[in-house]
Design an enzyme around this catalytic site. Structure first.
Site, short mmCIF file in Angstrom:
data_model
loop_
_atom_site.label_atom_id
_atom_site.label_comp_id
_atom_site.label_asym_id
_atom_site.label_seq_id
_atom_site.Cartn_x
_atom_site.Cartn_y
_atom_site.Cartn_z
N LYS A 153 -5.13 15.37 -40.21
CA LYS A 153 -5.24 15.33 -38.77
C LYS A 153 -5.64 13.78 -38.21
CE LYS A 153 -8.19 16.86 -35.82
NZ LYS A 153 -7.74 15.74 -34.81
N GLU A 228 -17.96 9.98 -42.90
CA GLU A 228 -18.57 8.91 -42.28
C GLU A 228 -18.62 9.05 -41.31
OE1 GLU A 228 -18.84 5.75 -40.83
OE2 GLU A 228 -16.33 5.12 -41.56
N CYS A 262 -18.04 1.93 -36.01
CA CYS A 262 -19.42 2.54 -36.79
C CYS A 262 -19.26 1.36 -38.00
CB CYS A 262 -19.27 3.88 -37.59
SG CYS A 262 -17.30 3.53 -38.24
N GLU A 354 -25.92 4.84 -30.55
CA GLU A 354 -24.22 4.37 -30.73
C GLU A 354 -23.56 4.65 -29.40
OE1 GLU A 354 -21.24 4.29 -34.09
OE2 GLU A 354 -21.43 6.57 -33.13
#
Length: 450
Positions: A153, A228, A262, A354
């Site tokens: 996906k 992750e 990231c 973040e």
């Protein structure tokens, strides 16, 4: 139901993609299970040849895929060419794996004991919007090499290159049902990967918040999962380092892909004795980052992915923010935000959260112990850099910093030959490298009495 794909540099509609329904997702998973029965029994050499052929077809379409990624996600053309090449390279790397999926002969009394690495079955891969091509390849290449089938996906906003990779897989000769791309909503397609009993593993890259939900859902079926997730990586610059090189490269450790990475080194920690000099060197490097039209070969940074994400990033830099300096960004259409350097207080949210945009904070530290303390003062632990010319210090700090991937005098995080993944809330499990197939197989032990 369809979804319009928007070019983030122009805000124009690139195309409209139908969303996969729940019923279509179930049907695709059943097809994958049916294909698994034959795919797992393809001779290892033949499976390897098909993956090499897939790599060759991807390579032949490198420029097409790269140009499509520029439209799909606003990546610079240089990055997009590398990303298509990474899919090729990862397929090529794992094409050698089927013939090297070795078990063991273990000495035991009374007979012969051997182990086999058996494929899991159907693997669901959920891909984020920030690196649509390579992260897809990191999931599907080793999974296919190990004898699994894959349903993938892509992110809702960036499905185009994944869809094209699915078409190229068929062109390369992979059997129907072995690798299927299902664009659609996470709440429909992605959630069904988690809940469907025929999906034996989920590979997810994305936010820590969603990763926790996927992990909880997989627990209900004791389903394998690789995660992750987020990061807030530190770039630690010691006084004994090559300060000019550290400053010149620091922007590219955080502003690549407009900071939507990231692994971005979004906290720069600088030893106090050289802090002022480092900032003097960093300013021209930041202002020199070329931000503009992604299709231009000279461009080094493109736009953010959506208008809503632009608003989120901008919320971290209000009018009274402690901006040291910033670069430039185009005016007019597109989701642009300039490279920005902040010098906040240690407890500020820009230091701990973040941001996922081209915003970096710079903090001073006193000594080695202080640098390690600040670097580890985070719920994340994905990547990071250490700049020093002292080999002993490089080893000590590398061992002490809580992160899955570290580079000394470098900002590289991902090499497909080596393991990649995070600690703490940056994830679970490892991708890439020679051992990736272990996470896509079960070890079966067989004892034969003699």
């Amino acid at each position: 139901m369809t979804f319009d794909v928007i070019n983030p540099a122009t805000e124009k509609v690139v195309g409209s993609v139908p969303h996969t329904t729940l019923e279509e997702t179930d049907a695709a998973i059943v097809r994958a299970q049916q294909a698994f029965e034959s795919w797992r029994n393809v001779a290892p050499g033949d499976r390897g040849r098909l993956l090499r052929r897939f790599a060759e077809v991807v390579d032949a379409h490198n420029e097409e895929l790269a140009r499509l990624e520029v439209e799909n996600s606003g990546h610079t053309i240089g990055n997009a060419r590398w990303e298509a090449g990474n899919v090729r390279d990862v397929l090529q790397y794992y094409s050698a794996a089927p013939e090297r999926l070795f078990g063991k002969q273990i000495p035991v009394p009374g007979g012969l004991n051997v182990t086999f690495h058996e494929p899991l079955g159907v693997v669901g891969v959920i891909v984020p919007w920030n690196f649509p091509m390579p992260i897809a390849g990191w999931g599907f290449a080793p999974a296919l090499a190990a004898g699994n089938t894959v349903v993938l996906k892509p992110a809702e906003v960036t499905p185009l290159t994944a869809i094209r990779l699915g078409e190229l897989a068929l062109e390369a000769g992979l059997p129907e049902g072995v690798f299927q791309v299902l664009p659609g909503k996470g709440s429909v397609v992605g959630n069904r990967f988690v809940t469907h009993p025929l999906v034996r593993k989920v590979v997810f890259t994305g936010s820590t918040e969603v990763g926790k939900q996927i992990m909880a859902g997989c627990a209900d079926q004791v389903k394998r999962v690789t995660l992750e997730l987020g990061g807030k990586s530190a770039n630690i610059v010691f006084a004994d380092s090559d300060l000019e090189k550290a400053a010149a490269t620091a922007p590219y450790g955080v502003f690549d892909n407009a900071g939507q990475d990231c692994c971005a080194r979004s906290r720069i920690l600088v030893q106090a004795s050289v802090y002022d000099r480092f900032m003097e060197l960093l300013e021209p490097a930041v202002k020199g980052v070329v931000v503009g039209e992604p299709g231009d070969d000279a461009t080094e940074m493109g736009p953010l992915i959506t208008a809503s994400h632009l608003s989120k990033v901008a919320s971290y830099v209000p009018d009274d923010a402690p901006v040291a300096f910033r670069g430039s960004a185009p005016d007019g259409p597109g989701f642009w935000f300039p490279p920005t350097v902040l010098t906040p207080e240690p407890g500020d949210r820009t230091v701990t959260e973040e941001i996922f945009g081209p915003v970096v904070v710079v903090l001073p530290f006193q000594d080695e112990a202080d640098a390690i303390r600040i670097a580890n003062d985070s719920e994340y632990g994905l990547s990071g850099s250490i700049w020093t010319n002292d080999v002993g210090r490089a080893i000590r700090v590398s061992r002490a910093v809580e992160a899955g991937n570290l580079s000394v005098n470098s900002h590289s995080s991902v090499r497909y030959w080596t393991p990649f993944g995070g600690v703490k809330q940056s994830g679970l499990g490892r991708e890439l490298g020679p051992d990736a197939l272990d996470s896509f197989t079960e070890v079966k032990n067989v004892f034969i009495a003699t």
